[in-house]
Design a protein around this motif. Structure first.
Motif, PDB file in Angstrom:
ATOM      1  N   LEU A 135       6.241  -0.170  19.583  1.00  0.00           N
ATOM      2  CA  LEU A 135       7.300  -0.885  20.287  1.00  0.00           C
ATOM      3  C   LEU A 135       7.968  -1.885  19.355  1.00  0.00           C
ATOM      4  N   ARG A 136       7.139  -2.535  18.545  1.00  0.00           N
ATOM      5  CA  ARG A 136       7.605  -3.473  17.523  1.00  0.00           C
ATOM      6  C   ARG A 136       6.475  -3.654  16.530  1.00  0.00           C
ATOM      7  N   VAL A 137       6.832  -4.136  15.344  1.00  0.00           N
ATOM      8  CA  VAL A 137       5.852  -4.337  14.282  1.00  0.00           C
ATOM      9  C   VAL A 137       6.074  -5.728  13.704  1.00  0.00           C
ATOM     10  N   TYR A 138       5.000  -6.508  13.632  1.00  0.00           N
ATOM     11  CA  TYR A 138       5.072  -7.787  12.935  1.00  0.00           C
ATOM     12  C   TYR A 138       4.543  -7.538  11.532  1.00  0.00           C
ATOM     13  N   VAL A 139       5.414  -7.658  10.539  1.00  0.00           N
ATOM     14  CA  VAL A 139       5.054  -7.402   9.148  1.00  0.00           C
ATOM     15  C   VAL A 139       4.735  -8.742   8.491  1.00  0.00           C
ATOM     16  N   VAL A 140       3.575  -8.850   7.871  1.00  0.00           N
ATOM     17  CA  VAL A 140       3.174 -10.064   7.179  1.00  0.00           C
ATOM     18  C   VAL A 140       3.855 -10.072   5.806  1.00  0.00           C
ATOM     19  N   ALA A 141       4.570 -11.144   5.507  1.00  0.00           N
ATOM     20  CA  ALA A 141       5.381 -11.217   4.287  1.00  0.00           C
ATOM     21  C   ALA A 141       4.557 -10.972   3.020  1.00  0.00           C
ATOM     22  N   GLY A 142       3.336 -11.433   2.985  1.00  0.00           N
ATOM     23  CA  GLY A 142       2.492 -11.255   1.805  1.00  0.00           C
ATOM     24  C   GLY A 142       2.103  -9.817   1.523  1.00  0.00           C
ATOM     25  N   ALA A 143       2.322  -8.922   2.479  1.00  0.00           N
ATOM     26  CA  ALA A 143       1.980  -7.508   2.318  1.00  0.00           C
ATOM     27  C   ALA A 143       3.180  -6.663   1.909  1.00  0.00           C
ATOM     28  N   VAL A 144       4.343  -7.304   1.729  1.00  0.00           N
ATOM     29  CA  VAL A 144       5.580  -6.578   1.440  1.00  0.00           C
ATOM     30  C   VAL A 144       5.794  -6.455  -0.069  1.00  0.00           C
ATOM     31  N   ARG A 145       6.009  -5.211  -0.526  1.00  0.00           N
ATOM     32  CA  ARG A 145       6.400  -4.956  -1.917  1.00  0.00           C
ATOM     33  C   ARG A 145       7.909  -5.139  -2.058  1.00  0.00           C
ATOM     34  N   THR A 146       8.671  -4.453  -1.205  1.00  0.00           N
ATOM     35  CA  THR A 146      10.132  -4.593  -1.203  1.00  0.00           C
ATOM     36  C   THR A 146      10.644  -4.572   0.225  1.00  0.00           C
ATOM     37  N   ALA A 147      11.743  -5.262   0.439  1.00  0.00           N
ATOM     38  CA  ALA A 147      12.437  -5.259   1.724  1.00  0.00           C
ATOM     39  C   ALA A 147      13.922  -5.218   1.415  1.00  0.00           C
ATOM     40  N   ARG A 148      14.613  -4.277   2.063  1.00  0.00           N
ATOM     41  CA  ARG A 148      16.053  -4.184   1.811  1.00  0.00           C
ATOM     42  C   ARG A 148      16.775  -3.798   3.088  1.00  0.00           C
ATOM     43  N   PHE A 149      17.973  -4.349   3.222  1.00  0.00           N
ATOM     44  CA  PHE A 149      18.822  -3.992   4.347  1.00  0.00           C
ATOM     45  C   PHE A 149      19.518  -2.691   4.031  1.00  0.00           C
ATOM     46  N   LEU A 150      19.663  -1.835   5.023  1.00  0.00           N
ATOM     47  CA  LEU A 150      20.308  -0.524   4.851  1.00  0.00           C
ATOM     48  C   LEU A 150      21.741  -0.567   5.378  1.00  0.00           C
ATOM     49  N   ASP A 172       0.821  -1.224   0.000  1.00  0.00           N
ATOM     50  CA  ASP A 172       0.000   0.000   0.000  1.00  0.00           C
ATOM     51  C   ASP A 172       0.851   1.269   0.000  1.00  0.00           C
ATOM     52  N   GLY A 173       2.187   1.117  -0.054  1.00  0.00           N
ATOM     53  CA  GLY A 173       3.082   2.265  -0.123  1.00  0.00           C
ATOM     54  C   GLY A 173       3.681   2.702   1.195  1.00  0.00           C
ATOM     55  N   GLU A 174       3.186   2.209   2.317  1.00  0.00           N
ATOM     56  CA  GLU A 174       3.753   2.600   3.613  1.00  0.00           C
ATOM     57  C   GLU A 174       5.181   2.069   3.728  1.00  0.00           C
ATOM     58  N   VAL A 175       6.067   2.914   4.243  1.00  0.00           N
ATOM     59  CA  VAL A 175       7.467   2.542   4.453  1.00  0.00           C
ATOM     60  C   VAL A 175       7.710   2.436   5.951  1.00  0.00           C
ATOM     61  N   ILE A 176       8.260   1.301   6.368  1.00  0.00           N
ATOM     62  CA  ILE A 176       8.568   1.063   7.771  1.00  0.00           C
ATOM     63  C   ILE A 176      10.069   0.793   7.859  1.00  0.00           C
ATOM     64  N   VAL A 177      10.745   1.524   8.750  1.00  0.00           N
ATOM     65  CA  VAL A 177      12.178   1.339   8.942  1.00  0.00           C
ATOM     66  C   VAL A 177      12.402   0.866  10.366  1.00  0.00           C
ATOM     67  N   GLY A 178      13.250  -0.141  10.507  1.00  0.00           N
ATOM     68  CA  GLY A 178      13.555  -0.646  11.835  1.00  0.00           C
ATOM     69  C   GLY A 178      14.663  -1.674  11.761  1.00  0.00           C
ATOM     70  N   THR A 179      14.879  -2.330  12.875  1.00  0.00           N
ATOM     71  CA  THR A 179      15.888  -3.381  12.904  1.00  0.00           C
ATOM     72  C   THR A 179      15.186  -4.730  13.031  1.00  0.00           C
ATOM     73  N   THR A 180      15.873  -5.755  12.544  1.00  0.00           N
ATOM     74  CA  THR A 180      15.327  -7.103  12.620  1.00  0.00           C
ATOM     75  C   THR A 180      16.451  -8.092  12.865  1.00  0.00           C
ATOM     76  N   THR A 181      16.106  -9.149  13.531  1.00  0.00           N
ATOM     77  CA  THR A 181      17.052 -10.248  13.708  1.00  0.00           C
ATOM     78  C   THR A 181      16.521 -11.522  13.061  1.00  0.00           C
ATOM     79  N   GLY A 182      15.312 -11.448  12.510  1.00  0.00           N
ATOM     80  CA  GLY A 182      14.698 -12.669  12.006  1.00  0.00           C
ATOM     81  C   GLY A 182      14.072 -12.571  10.640  1.00  0.00           C
ATOM     82  N   TYR A 183      14.623 -11.752   9.746  1.00  0.00           N
ATOM     83  CA  TYR A 183      14.013 -11.641   8.422  1.00  0.00           C
ATOM     84  C   TYR A 183      14.371 -12.849   7.572  1.00  0.00           C
ATOM     85  N   ASP A 184      13.361 -13.485   7.046  1.00  0.00           N
ATOM     86  CA  ASP A 184      13.511 -14.583   6.086  1.00  0.00           C
ATOM     87  C   ASP A 184      12.294 -14.490   5.171  1.00  0.00           C
ATOM     88  N   PRO A 185      12.492 -14.151   3.888  1.00  0.00           N
ATOM     89  CA  PRO A 185      11.341 -13.968   3.002  1.00  0.00           C
ATOM     90  C   PRO A 185      10.486 -15.218   2.821  1.00  0.00           C
TER      91      PRO A 185
END
Length: 134
Positions: free
Chosen positions: A119-134, A89-102
């Protein structure tokens, strides 16, 4: 499990605020005691496949004037890897993760802004357009 204040964001744009005590990332559904429901203890079953993300929040009102920091401040030592996620939907979320696995159903992001309402966000993989490490 301790009760958690959450804001559930659905893929279709709806939002649900309430308390959960049974969210587990490996389960397909959980329950929310809806805030402002039609009666005490109104419980809604939420299916993970219908969601964009679950925001675990400090409070339900937040601060509309707060602009969340999307970059590390000098001297910050984040836990995990810094990541930027753009949802479908275009929303951009920036944060840290220790458990990203597409290949997993979702993953947790921890905001880098210590004054953020999330405090934390659980992102559902099916809702992700792009994910990249910074």
């Amino acid at each position: 499990m301790e009760p958690s204040k959450i804001v559930v964001r659905y893929l279709d744009g709806r939002a649900l605020k309430g308390i959960t005590q049974n969210f587990f990332p490996n389960k397909p559904a959980f329950h929310v005691n809806r805030l402002g429901g039609t009666g005490p203890g109104e419980v809604i079953e939420v299916k993970l496949g219908d969601l964009k993300a679950i925001f675990f929040v400090r409070d339900f009102t937040g601060n509309a004037k707060h602009v969340e920091r999307k970059e590390l401040a000098p001297g910050d030592r984040p836990q995990g890897r810094l990541m930027e996620v753009t949802c479908k939907d275009g929303e951009v979320i920036v944060g840290t993760t220790t458990g990203y696995d597409p290949k997993r159903p979702g993953f947790f992001l921890f905001p880098i802004d210590p004054s953020a309402n999330n405090l934390r966000v659980y992102v559902v993989a099916g809702a992700v357009r792009t994910a990249r490490f910074l």
